[in-house]
Design a protein around this motif. Structure first.
Motif: not given
Length: 147
Positions: A91-103
């Motif tokens: 099982t995986f979930v797709i990430l939405t990468i943000s800048d800054p990364f902690n978002e």
């Protein structure tokens, strides 16, 4: 087979490293084959299309980040992916990468389910849950000196 990838350049894959998504992914219905690549020394992976270099999703195991996360697969999904035991399931979930990364956020509403032994996969949309498409991956730190 040689595959051009978004993050790893050209790589060589053997048939056992390719996962078949019969229905594609929502929004990418023509993309039927993907490979799963590690992303350096991180808990993240790349779900890379073998057909289109630019189609690559950063994914992670949701249970590592959200220990209380639950996915109940329907009989239809179990049959479609030929899942016989819990050990078959990745099982995986797709990430939405943000800048800054902690978002950065995770789509807990639509996990990617893979049968590792049959090399088949599907993005499964959960219904009747409080899971959303944008759950923060990192909790903000507690306020210092908050009362």
């Amino acid at each position: 087979m040689n595959v051009q990838t978004k993050f790893h350049g050209e790589i060589e894959l053997v048939a056992e490293e390719i996962y078949r998504f019969e229905s594609g992914l929502p929004g990418f219905l023509e993309e039927k084959q993907f490979c799963l690549l590690t992303l350096d020394d991180t808990p993240f992976f790349v779900l890379q299309s073998t057909k289109t270099k630019e189609i690559a999703f950063i994914v992670t195991n949701p249970f590592d980040v959200f220990p209380d996360y639950e996915v109940k697969l329907t009989d239809e999904v179990l049959e479609l992916l030929q899942i016989k035991t819990e050990q078959d399931v990745l099982t995986f979930v797709i990430l939405t990468i943000s800048d800054p990364f902690n978002e950065t956020t995770a789509n807990l509403q639509a996990p990617v389910i893979i049968n590792g032994s049959k090399k088949s996969g599907k993005q499964y949309i959960l219904t009747g849950t409080d899971y959303r498409t944008k759950h923060k991956l990192f909790e903000p730190p507690a306020e210092q000196g908050a009362k």
